[in-house]
Design a protein around this motif. Structure first.
Motif, PDB file in Angstrom:
ATOM      1  N   ASP A   1       0.857  -1.179   0.000  1.00  0.00           N
ATOM      2  CA  ASP A   1       0.000   0.000   0.000  1.00  0.00           C
ATOM      3  C   ASP A   1       0.896   1.233   0.000  1.00  0.00           C
ATOM      4  O   ASP A   1       1.731   1.395   0.894  1.00  0.00           O
ATOM      5  CB  ASP A   1      -0.906  -0.019   1.240  1.00  0.00           C
ATOM      6  N   TYR A   2       0.722   2.077  -1.012  1.00  0.00           N
ATOM      7  CA  TYR A   2       1.579   3.257  -1.186  1.00  0.00           C
ATOM      8  C   TYR A   2       3.065   2.874  -1.162  1.00  0.00           C
ATOM      9  O   TYR A   2       3.898   3.572  -0.587  1.00  0.00           O
ATOM     10  CB  TYR A   2       1.283   4.302  -0.113  1.00  0.00           C
ATOM     11  N   GLY A   3       3.383   1.730  -1.772  1.00  0.00           N
ATOM     12  CA  GLY A   3       4.766   1.296  -1.895  1.00  0.00           C
ATOM     13  C   GLY A   3       5.337   0.592  -0.690  1.00  0.00           C
ATOM     14  O   GLY A   3       6.480   0.126  -0.727  1.00  0.00           O
ATOM     15  N   ILE A   4       4.580   0.499   0.393  1.00  0.00           N
ATOM     16  CA  ILE A   4       5.073  -0.117   1.630  1.00  0.00           C
ATOM     17  C   ILE A   4       4.308  -1.411   1.893  1.00  0.00           C
ATOM     18  O   ILE A   4       3.077  -1.442   1.808  1.00  0.00           O
ATOM     19  CB  ILE A   4       4.908   0.845   2.824  1.00  0.00           C
ATOM     20  N   TRP A   5       5.033  -2.462   2.226  1.00  0.00           N
ATOM     21  CA  TRP A   5       4.391  -3.746   2.509  1.00  0.00           C
ATOM     22  C   TRP A   5       3.818  -3.738   3.923  1.00  0.00           C
ATOM     23  O   TRP A   5       4.548  -3.605   4.907  1.00  0.00           O
ATOM     24  CB  TRP A   5       5.392  -4.890   2.349  1.00  0.00           C
TER      25      TRP A   5
ATOM     26  N   ARG B   1      -7.574  -7.889  -2.544  1.00  0.00           N
ATOM     27  CA  ARG B   1      -7.378  -6.980  -1.415  1.00  0.00           C
ATOM     28  C   ARG B   1      -7.431  -7.798  -0.141  1.00  0.00           C
ATOM     29  O   ARG B   1      -8.282  -8.682   0.013  1.00  0.00           O
ATOM     30  CB  ARG B   1      -8.439  -5.885  -1.368  1.00  0.00           C
ATOM     31  N   ALA B   2      -6.535  -7.517   0.785  1.00  0.00           N
ATOM     32  CA  ALA B   2      -6.460  -8.302   2.018  1.00  0.00           C
ATOM     33  C   ALA B   2      -7.787  -8.299   2.757  1.00  0.00           C
ATOM     34  O   ALA B   2      -8.252  -9.337   3.244  1.00  0.00           O
ATOM     35  CB  ALA B   2      -5.347  -7.756   2.913  1.00  0.00           C
ATOM     36  N   ARG B   3      -8.426  -7.141   2.826  1.00  0.00           N
ATOM     37  CA  ARG B   3      -9.641  -7.069   3.638  1.00  0.00           C
ATOM     38  C   ARG B   3     -10.846  -7.691   2.939  1.00  0.00           C
ATOM     39  O   ARG B   3     -11.816  -8.069   3.609  1.00  0.00           O
ATOM     40  CB  ARG B   3      -9.904  -5.630   4.063  1.00  0.00           C
ATOM     41  N   LEU B   4     -10.804  -7.836   1.616  1.00  0.00           N
ATOM     42  CA  LEU B   4     -11.861  -8.610   0.957  1.00  0.00           C
ATOM     43  C   LEU B   4     -11.704 -10.090   1.292  1.00  0.00           C
ATOM     44  O   LEU B   4     -12.695 -10.804   1.508  1.00  0.00           O
ATOM     45  CB  LEU B   4     -11.834  -8.385  -0.553  1.00  0.00           C
ATOM     46  N   TYR B   5     -10.458 -10.573   1.322  1.00  0.00           N
ATOM     47  CA  TYR B   5     -10.231 -11.956   1.747  1.00  0.00           C
ATOM     48  C   TYR B   5     -10.674 -12.146   3.205  1.00  0.00           C
ATOM     49  O   TYR B   5     -11.284 -13.156   3.561  1.00  0.00           O
ATOM     50  CB  TYR B   5      -8.759 -12.331   1.606  1.00  0.00           C
TER      51      TYR B   5
ATOM     52  N   PRO C   1      -0.328  -7.673  -4.457  1.00  0.00           N
ATOM     53  CA  PRO C   1       0.249  -6.481  -5.089  1.00  0.00           C
ATOM     54  C   PRO C   1      -0.575  -5.233  -4.786  1.00  0.00           C
ATOM     55  O   PRO C   1      -1.734  -5.316  -4.381  1.00  0.00           O
ATOM     56  CB  PRO C   1       0.204  -6.826  -6.579  1.00  0.00           C
ATOM     57  N   GLU C   2       0.048  -4.075  -4.997  1.00  0.00           N
ATOM     58  CA  GLU C   2      -0.650  -2.819  -4.706  1.00  0.00           C
ATOM     59  C   GLU C   2      -1.859  -2.639  -5.610  1.00  0.00           C
ATOM     60  O   GLU C   2      -2.921  -2.232  -5.175  1.00  0.00           O
ATOM     61  CB  GLU C   2       0.310  -1.642  -4.858  1.00  0.00           C
ATOM     62  N   ARG C   3      -1.710  -2.950  -6.876  1.00  0.00           N
ATOM     63  CA  ARG C   3      -2.812  -2.898  -7.837  1.00  0.00           C
ATOM     64  C   ARG C   3      -2.404  -3.726  -9.042  1.00  0.00           C
ATOM     65  O   ARG C   3      -1.245  -4.130  -9.179  1.00  0.00           O
ATOM     66  CB  ARG C   3      -3.152  -1.458  -8.226  1.00  0.00           C
ATOM     67  N   GLN C   4      -3.343  -3.965  -9.943  1.00  0.00           N
ATOM     68  CA  GLN C   4      -3.062  -4.822 -11.090  1.00  0.00           C
ATOM     69  C   GLN C   4      -1.946  -4.260 -11.970  1.00  0.00           C
ATOM     70  O   GLN C   4      -1.185  -5.018 -12.568  1.00  0.00           O
ATOM     71  CB  GLN C   4      -4.331  -5.021 -11.912  1.00  0.00           C
ATOM     72  N   GLU C   5      -1.826  -2.948 -12.032  1.00  0.00           N
ATOM     73  CA  GLU C   5      -0.791  -2.337 -12.873  1.00  0.00           C
ATOM     74  C   GLU C   5       0.619  -2.568 -12.327  1.00  0.00           C
ATOM     75  O   GLU C   5       1.603  -2.413 -13.058  1.00  0.00           O
ATOM     76  CB  GLU C   5      -1.046  -0.832 -13.012  1.00  0.00           C
ATOM     77  N   THR C   6       0.734  -2.937 -11.051  1.00  0.00           N
ATOM     78  CA  THR C   6       2.058  -3.140 -10.455  1.00  0.00           C
ATOM     79  C   THR C   6       2.369  -4.613 -10.212  1.00  0.00           C
ATOM     80  O   THR C   6       3.328  -4.930  -9.506  1.00  0.00           O
ATOM     81  CB  THR C   6       2.173  -2.377  -9.114  1.00  0.00           C
ATOM     82  N   VAL C   7       1.571  -5.499 -10.794  1.00  0.00           N
ATOM     83  CA  VAL C   7       1.738  -6.940 -10.534  1.00  0.00           C
ATOM     84  C   VAL C   7       3.150  -7.409 -10.855  1.00  0.00           C
ATOM     85  O   VAL C   7       3.797  -8.085 -10.041  1.00  0.00           O
ATOM     86  CB  VAL C   7       0.695  -7.755 -11.327  1.00  0.00           C
TER      87      VAL C   7
END
Length: 655
Positions: free
Chosen positions: A52-56, A93-97, A278-284
């Motif tokens: 999230d925002y580049g931070i794990w 998304r973690a919170r959807l899981y 991943p942060e989003r699909q574009e950064t997979v």
């Protein structure tokens, strides 16, 4: 591989006895039971990392269980009860899981939907169980659900994860996951014994998830998998070494695909994976390199795209790197083919491969993010031989698995030291496979579902009288137990000359080329076979740029004479491995790709043959009437749901 379908007497192959015993693994009763066990025995160990925002951001097993129980308490307060279906739509998304697990805790179940499903199609994916509550990733998905509510009156409650853009929404029944988590923690603190009560409710025969069939022949059917189904499938795979306890997993595939659910939540909980999101699909692809998973799953098309990325990257690299790549990789590929043929490499070949590992293979695997991958998988459809061999030559331990959503995705798989290019491997332990008299593959296993959701007619036709699941796939078992899959039994057709064939088998052979993204082979009841080809825009575009060919769009690129020649070479190569009676004689490069939004393929990229043959009947007529060109209008659907028309004069080509 045979390219016709022949009848064969029924023969049964069993992958072995009880999978849990074979794996030496403890069998949890439910996925929630596995979560409780992991939190009790490994409370501080990392269960999920999400960028999230580049931070794990990290969630431990104890933290995951606490969030699941808190959300379960809040959802129960909002009216969720046992047996209730709840829509879930969004990217990984973690919170959807976490919300999905909270539903299972309440003995309810999630109904994941592909995030790119347009608003008009949501009706199909929200009719099973008539879900009155929905989980949404962000504003885009909330808008779809609000539009759905206006049409059909539900869902009454929409719970969202990402609040951006939603501050000014005044529609009733909107709640954030932050709000529910806070409410749930308060309920757990105020109610003695509530946490233990929630943690112990789930039962093995409860629905853990409701997924959907591909819908190639109509409206998707609901496929409910129980906790017992999923855990059986996971332990079957564990028993033959495909999963290991504590694997580092990368969750980026659509949550509505059975592969993601079984790998991420099924195996992730049962075998205590460290799951990375991943942060989003574009950064997979970027995030993949940082994760460096020990086990990696991708669809065949994703492996093709990865190979194209390597090829493009090498052409843009330094002269020295290009020379090393073009010198060592052909040798490594030849060595891999030799090993797959059962031959033993010589000393010189092994030394060459060791040098290739240092100079080429290891740097490339590190660049891709596969440097730590002990096992890699592909499934869902056939994979191109060249792509498969390339990655194995690179040192990626790639294997193919076979299964359907109805079998929890895990039926057969290629095993280390026993890989054949034309098979999908042997049945897993705990799985029995037989071939019916008409060539259909039939399966029996604890991982097989109990029937289609509220659809007794489809359920009855899906099982034999003695309880075997009818996969609908045609295939055969080799003498050593390897399973060969030819295609759908329902797609076996006959030419005017009486030749039986499976179009999907030929189409997959054509799609082995990186230059072809989709294709429809036509020929039922006709003298010859023809093809409607959709080029791969990225791969063909790069090929054209290398040859200084100019174009401004997909449509223009598809009609270049040089591109027609490129596709002609692909078809000639495929014709060389088919019977002469089944050779593709004429083709047309379509000026658009087949698209799920247009209804031409499913969300899992399977061809809806009836729709394609009806929509393109004028084009098909031109393929057979001797025309050299045809003016054709194709209807396209935009993400907004609006439609347009794409007109083009298309060239009809001979192979």
């Amino acid at each position: 591989m045979n390219d016709t379908v022949a009848s064969a007497p029924a023969r049964v192959i069993s992958g072995g006895a009880d999978a849990a015993q074979a794996a030496g693994a403890e069998r949890p009763a439910t996925l929630i039971d596995a979560l409780n066990r992991n939190a009790a025995r490994h409370p501080g160990e990392i269960a999920i990392r999400e960028r999230d925002y580049g931070i794990w951001q990290e969630i431990s097993w104890s933290g995951l269980r606490n969030d699941v129980l808190a959300l379960a308490a809040a959802l129960q307060a909002r009216g969720i009860t046992a047996g209730q279906a709840v829509t879930s739509i969004g990217d990984n998304r973690a919170r959807l899981y976490i919300a999905m697990l909270a539903l299972m805790t309440l003995r309810a179940f999630p109904v994941p939907v592909y995030p790119d499903v347009p608003p008009a199609e949501l009706d199909h994916y929200t009719r099973h169980g008539e879900p009155d509550v929905a989980l949404a990733e962000d504003q885009e998905q909330v808008d779809k659900l609000l539009d759905l509510r206006e049409r059909i009156g539900r869902p009454r409650l929409i719970v969202y994860d990402d609040p951006r853009g939603l501050a000014d929404y005044t529609a009733p029944g909107l709640a954030s996951l932050d709000e529910l988590l806070e409410q749930g923690r308060a309920l757990l603190a105020a109610t003695t014994g509530l946490a233990d009560d929630l943690a112990g409710r789930a039962r093995p025969d409860d629905h853990a998830v409701l997924l959907h069939s591909s819908g190639t022949t109509g409206v998707p059917k609901g496929i409910a998998l129980t906790h017992a189904n999923i855990i059986s499938g996971v332990l079957n795979a564990r028993a033959c070494g495909h999963f290991e306890v504590g694997d580092r997993h990368y969750a980026y595939l659509p949550t509505a695909w059975v592969g993601d659910f079984v790998f991420t939540l099924g195996a992730g909980l049962a075998l205590r994976f460290a799951t990375h999101i991943p942060e989003r699909q574009e950064t997979v692809l970027h995030d993949l390199r940082e994760v460096a998973p020990t086990m990696y799953l991708a669809a065949p098309r994703a492996w093709d795209n990865m190979l194209t990325r390597i090829q493009v990257g090498m052409e843009e690299s330094t002269p020295l790197k290009r020379r090393l790549f073009h010198y060592f990789m052909p040798k490594a590929i030849a060595l891999e083919r030799k090993k797959l043929a059962g031959q033993t490499p010589g000393v010189g070949e092994r030394l060459m491969r060791a040098l290739a590992e240092v100079l080429v293979c290891a740097p490339l695997k590190d660049w891709l993010g596969l440097s730590k991958a002990r096992r890699a998988f592909t499934g869902g459809e056939a994979m191109g031989e060249d792509t498969f061999v390339f990655f194995r030559a690179l040192g990626v331990n790639l294997s193919q698995f076979y299964g359907q959503t109805e079998t929890s995705a895990l039926t057969a798989a290629q095993q280390d030291g026993d890989v054949k290019l034309h098979t999908v491997g042997k049945p897993m332990p705990g799985v029995s496979v037989r071939i019916a008299d008409d060539g259909e593959i039939q399966v029996r296993s604890g991982s097989v579902f109990g029937g289609y959701f509220n659809d007794p007619t489809s359920t009855a036709s899906a099982f034999t009288a003695d309880g075997w699941f009818r996969t609908g796939d045609a295939g055969y078992l080799e003498d050593d137990g390897h399973l060969v899959v030819l295609g759908r039994v329902s797609e076996v057709v006959t030419t005017a000359g009486g030749e039986r064939y499976v179009p999907n088998y030929i189409e997959n052979r054509i799609k082995f080329s990186p230059y072809v993204r989709n294709v429809a082979v036509i020929g039922a009841g006709r003298d010859d076979l023809t093809a409607i080809v959709c080029i791969d825009f990225d791969a063909v575009g790069h090929w054209a740029e290398q040859r200084s060919l100019s174009y401004t769009s997909y449509a223009e690129l598809s009609q270049l004479p040089e591109v027609a020649g490129l596709v002609r070479q692909v078809l000639r190569h495929v014709n060389g491995v088919l019977k002469p009676e089944l050779a593709v004689r004429r083709f047309v490069n379509l000026h658009k790709d087949f698209d799920a939004d247009d209804g031409e393929i499913t969300r899992t990229r399977k061809l809806r043959r009836n729709i394609v043959e009806d929509r393109y009947r004028a084009l098909i007529a031109a393929l057979y009437d001797g025309s050299h060109t045809v003016d054709f209008e194709a209807t396209i659907t935009y993400e907004s749901g609006e439609t347009g028309v794409l007109k083009r004069r298309l060239s009809i080509e001979k192979v």
